[in-house]
Write a protein that holds these residues in place. Structure first.
Motif, PDB file in Angstrom:
ATOM      1  N   GLN A  63       0.824  -1.208   0.000  1.00 26.59           N
ATOM      2  CA  GLN A  63       0.000   0.000   0.000  1.00 26.59           C
ATOM      3  C   GLN A  63       0.862   1.265   0.000  1.00 26.59           C
ATOM      4  O   GLN A  63       0.590   2.229  -0.721  1.00 26.59           O
ATOM      5  N   MET A 225      -3.974  11.170  -1.873  1.00 25.93           N
ATOM      6  CA  MET A 225      -3.494   9.908  -2.438  1.00 25.93           C
ATOM      7  C   MET A 225      -3.721   8.752  -1.464  1.00 25.93           C
ATOM      8  O   MET A 225      -4.160   7.670  -1.858  1.00 25.93           O
ATOM      9  N   LYS A 227      -5.922   8.483   0.915  1.00 28.60           N
ATOM     10  CA  LYS A 227      -7.345   8.162   1.013  1.00 28.60           C
ATOM     11  C   LYS A 227      -7.821   7.417  -0.232  1.00 28.60           C
ATOM     12  O   LYS A 227      -8.520   6.405  -0.136  1.00 28.60           O
ATOM     13  N   GLN A 228      -7.445   7.921  -1.393  1.00 34.00           N
ATOM     14  CA  GLN A 228      -7.947   7.315  -2.625  1.00 34.00           C
ATOM     15  C   GLN A 228      -7.496   5.866  -2.777  1.00 34.00           C
ATOM     16  O   GLN A 228      -8.233   5.027  -3.290  1.00 34.00           O
ATOM     17  N   ARG A 229      -6.265   5.582  -2.357  1.00 31.36           N
ATOM     18  CA  ARG A 229      -5.746   4.226  -2.519  1.00 31.36           C
ATOM     19  C   ARG A 229      -6.170   3.305  -1.378  1.00 31.36           C
ATOM     20  O   ARG A 229      -5.709   2.182  -1.259  1.00 31.36           O
ATOM     21  N   GLY A 230      -7.056   3.787  -0.511  1.00 28.08           N
ATOM     22  CA  GLY A 230      -7.579   2.927   0.541  1.00 28.08           C
ATOM     23  C   GLY A 230      -6.638   2.745   1.712  1.00 28.08           C
ATOM     24  O   GLY A 230      -6.776   1.803   2.494  1.00 28.08           O
ATOM     25  N   MET A 232      -6.032   5.124   4.214  1.00 25.89           N
ATOM     26  CA  MET A 232      -6.219   6.021   5.348  1.00 25.89           C
ATOM     27  C   MET A 232      -7.041   5.319   6.433  1.00 25.89           C
ATOM     28  O   MET A 232      -8.229   5.082   6.278  1.00 25.89           O
TER      29      MET A 232
END
Lengths: 346, 346, 346, 346
Positions: A63, A225, A227-230, A232
């Protein structure tokens, strides 16, 4: 059975568990904006001597790599990696799924060099090819070796001269920083890299990686970034608490030292029997090449990974140690290895 | 200050913390292949009455949604969501970053209907437009409402008749399943959906969401998707342990019940004062529309979110409760609200 | 100056220009649903002897490759290619931008073999790595070589046994099909591949590539993929008209034959002087290794590409011929080459 | 049968066909680096009065939009569009496939306004939501309307004040620039936008769109983006030749004028019969609302698109004209319409 399969077989260092327990009912805001995260960020910035660094906490290594790399590159840009690099081999094409080519470079001992980087740049000449824009390296490498300060300096200069970003994957950084012969510090990484991450998952935490951004362009909107990539975490404080503990009283270093010392015992045991290694690792992963007959015996009581099958009666295997590795078990392992070798000769 | 900002302000339910602590030094294999995960999977399969379900544990909600949706769709396929849906609004375009359009549908009370789904299909006629292939809905919805069993049956029939997959986001599923008037069970979800997830993060865990896959096509290679999207936790056991506890002795339901009961107290307090609500929520989120003067008073001692500013001297706000919400604090809150209303009238 | 730089230096074969001119004012429907496209599809299906094939017309090669490959693969799946493959080197990471890793394999003469494919499968063992799902090869290869029918049969069997799709890039297929020693036909390709494309751009058309899909799963919704990736030409008839002409009276083969004959003249001229080649090409690209002094002389009147600089006074270069290459110019080139060699020896 | 279905029913304007034919055997370098493209670029730069503009030629509109937008945005950034915008509806999710959310805004007459843009920005407050970064509008809009110079100025100011890029889709720009009442020029577009494209496909070319980049950041490495997305035509000269002709002796404007004049005839014919329109279009698309009985009659001799079915005995339809629309056929159409209306009343 005792496992040397990896450095994520157990939970977290007791200090961390205690801190999590103690704070369990305190209320904090979410998503890493809490005071635990703030404190941990401050500790890390002090350690690296850079108040201007941005520090973000993510959950895991793949991630982290995909978030950092896709934040840094434009769509047609590529990242250069040793062909043994984690992003090349063991992340199920996560970087490609984010749209970027990983340029795999054959590299001795898993280590990139300015020469290898130059060669790569030279063959990427125009817009019909991807544009190399970032160098990714791991410290320690995936095969247990480390870069010297001079080697990192040289790579950093090469990157700057060629407009490349330098990013260091520190999944097992505790082990590298405390390895015999290592002259690299966190402050050096902050000085030489555009970004790097301080691994938690494989260095005593339940999970977590601390991304350190030095390059101003990379800092911008980085939370978008994540948050968007999961990546957070809602209860972001869990990461702050853990990294707070890891950098309290040098726990991170003590964790690295212990793992290295345990690995050194295994290394010595293998050397005593005259065995060779895939690489000369000074960190918490050891890759001895052992006789199949000996391995058959050791498999009865120990778990470990097969690294590479050979056709000469030997197999390269991997033993990994961690903060949780018990010295007693290691000494028993060494004794058992010796006995297995004796029986074999007999 | 007491926070009603969200349901992830504290750590985890004490049972979970104890289980994590107790197992901390046990060695397990990584990446969710351990016995803790196996046990938790078995518990969930029993609960839903489907031994053929595949259950996977991921860390967070956005990660779960992007992984499930991108696993299910071909590149030109889209997912239909209420315009208040989490994937529409609050995931920073994670679904689009995975390549898929989210078709946003205006929906009363945050709830999709067969009619709305039909309307959407009707305007997507050929290859110049995306192809709707999945319906995404949240239970409870993002505005606190729930679907009845009949409503879900009707949507499920509509999906099957039109070749659409049905996926339910259960980030706060504990609250929905135990809400007053809810006649939907986990077994119903398993019967009616192709996939759904059982939320842990907002229902008592430190983190974690359990994806339940019923559709065979979606099961294939799902672990590749998890790994590629950065959602495969190295110490996967942490997820198994947590879901094991959540489904031991119906803890998951007790957590939902407590949160709902606390929310109902707040709801009644607001109703007693004659205030209206954005939606008629029966779950752990309440959206009353309160006078600005009252809110000014309440802000002194309580944290909560502004939902929507208005121009009539009132503001819609959100109060969220959880397993950790303390009844004493809620009663104090209700008393304080009453007092603030009294002063206002005076 | 005469250019041997590539096979897209001129416009289109005169037959094509005439057909475009003649039909210019006829009205047709858009996006490839017109009767010109239907006729061209029928011609191609007859030629390959497969009425069940789906034929789609796209504009260019990179667009075609990225559309076919991203239509065929799930997100975590990868395509195997020779490291000289066009998708590996010269498409600016288009396949990675569509989310897929290209697994580059070192391959002699630019040609994959069952053994190389097996080796690749063997090291991709689990969900921590990408899943190889497609084999991509070029006919002719990017270095001018061709596969024999038996070689393709063996690769096809290997693919079927291992659940891999086989896709052939035929950017210069006219040249391969008519090359000396080639025993592969269009019907063979249709029998052995899941998909392939018949190149137009480099084989006499203004532009255009005809994708032939044999695998039923790949056929589904392929027009959605074309449209989404920006490859659906509004005036689709332009592609139908061109491929109609290319497959009228075997024009496609005559174009390949002419290009090959011109290339053979260049090859013989180089061989006569005793020069060696990078590969033993039988198609319309020749890669002789010539003395730098000779090249200096030739550069005065001819354009060509440097393939690889060496340090021994020689340079590998590339000469490309096409339907438009003028025999007179080729003969002059051969004479000039001979003279340059004479002067050098003198 | 005569078709008013669209403006790509025929080939290209005769001037273009002649230029292609004349240059067919000339040798040029590939990929748009030839002198034809250079000349066309120069013509366009002169026309817009900006020598510093970068001009690139692509093949089609969807390709152009996805290339420009994905070149301009970072992964978490979104583009604002009227909900009737081409990228919203008719590009099969191409922008989402490139990773970006299209924020659809309900907009009267298909036109965005500063107020609508402001409203959109206001609800996108933090990193849990996408970040609006670009405004996309079409000139003319997809429903035939145009923006006045003042309207564009206001939108441009709004964009600059809010850090948004402004991008104009000019698929049918020839028609807008020459529409009755239009006070916008190419120079205005260059002054007010960060990027726009001059449509060729629907304005007399076989195919082709000319992207004009004014914003320096967007210029960087744009050819990499074109190549990666499959939009770089090998025989790039075809685009240069076509745009060279379109901007020779104002052909582009004459094409727009003719199409508009033909459309105006149709508009007047409908108005004379007292019919209303979906929008008050001044360009080459007309959207009258006609009685079903009349349409039944007209369908016997004319092709056109149904725009929207209604339940009151009327249907909204679309008639499109182009450079190739024959005045004789239009006059016949008007007469036939009148007759159909007469019979209806009788």
């Amino acid at each position: 059975m005792y496992s040397f399969k990896n450095d994520y077989s157990e939970g977290a260092h007791p200090n961390i568990m205690q801190a999590l327990l103690k704070s369990n009912l305190e209320q904090t805001v979410g998503y890493g904006m809490d005071s635990c995260c703030e404190d941990a960020r401050r500790s890390i910035c002090e350690k690296i001597g850079r108040q201007d660094a941005d520090v973000h906490f993510l959950v895991g290594g793949t991630q982290t790599n995909l978030t950092v790399i896709s934040a840094a590159l434009r769509p047609y840009q590529a990242v250069i990696s040793a062909e043994t690099g984690h992003i090349c081999v063991h992340e199920t094409g996560a970087i490609e799924a984010a749209g970027h080519k990983v340029i795999a470079v054959a590299a001795e001992n898993g280590k990139l060099t300015p020469q290898l980087i130059h060669n790569t740049i030279d063959v990427h000449t125009d817009e019909h090819m991807v544009q190399p824009k970032m160098v990714y390296l791991s410290l320690p490498t995936e095969v247990g070796t480390i870069y010297s300060k001079q080697e990192l300096e040289d790579i950093s200069v090469c990157c700057k001269e060629n407009g490349l970003l330098l990013y260091v994957d520190g999944a097992r950084l505790a082990s590298a920083l405390t390895a015999q012969g290592c002259d690299v510090t966190l402050a050096d990484l902050a000085r030489l890299c555009d970004a790097f991450y301080i691994g938690g998952t494989k260095c005593g935490a339940l999970f977590g990686e601390a991304v350190v951004l030095l390059n101003n362009a990379m800092k911008q909107d980085f939370r978008y970034m994540i948050k968007q990539r999961g990546g957070m975490l809602a209860k972001g404080r869990l990461l702050g608490i853990q990294f707070g503990e890891l950098f309290r009283d040098d726990l991170y270093y003590r964790i690295g030292q212990h793992a290295n010392r345990m690995a050194a015992l295994i290394k010595q045991a293998c050397q005593s029997e005259g065995f060779t290694f895939v690489t000369d690792s000074v960190t918490n992963q050891q890759f001895p090449i052992l006789p199949d007959t000996v391995l058959e015996e050791m498999e009865k009581n120990y778990l470990f990974e097969v690294w590479e099958k050979r056709n000469d009666g030997y197999t390269a295997v991997r033993f990994v140690t961690s903060w949780a590795t018990c010295e007693e078990n290691v000494l028993q392992f060494c004794a058992d290895l010796h006995n297995a070798c004796m029986s074999r000769k007999a």
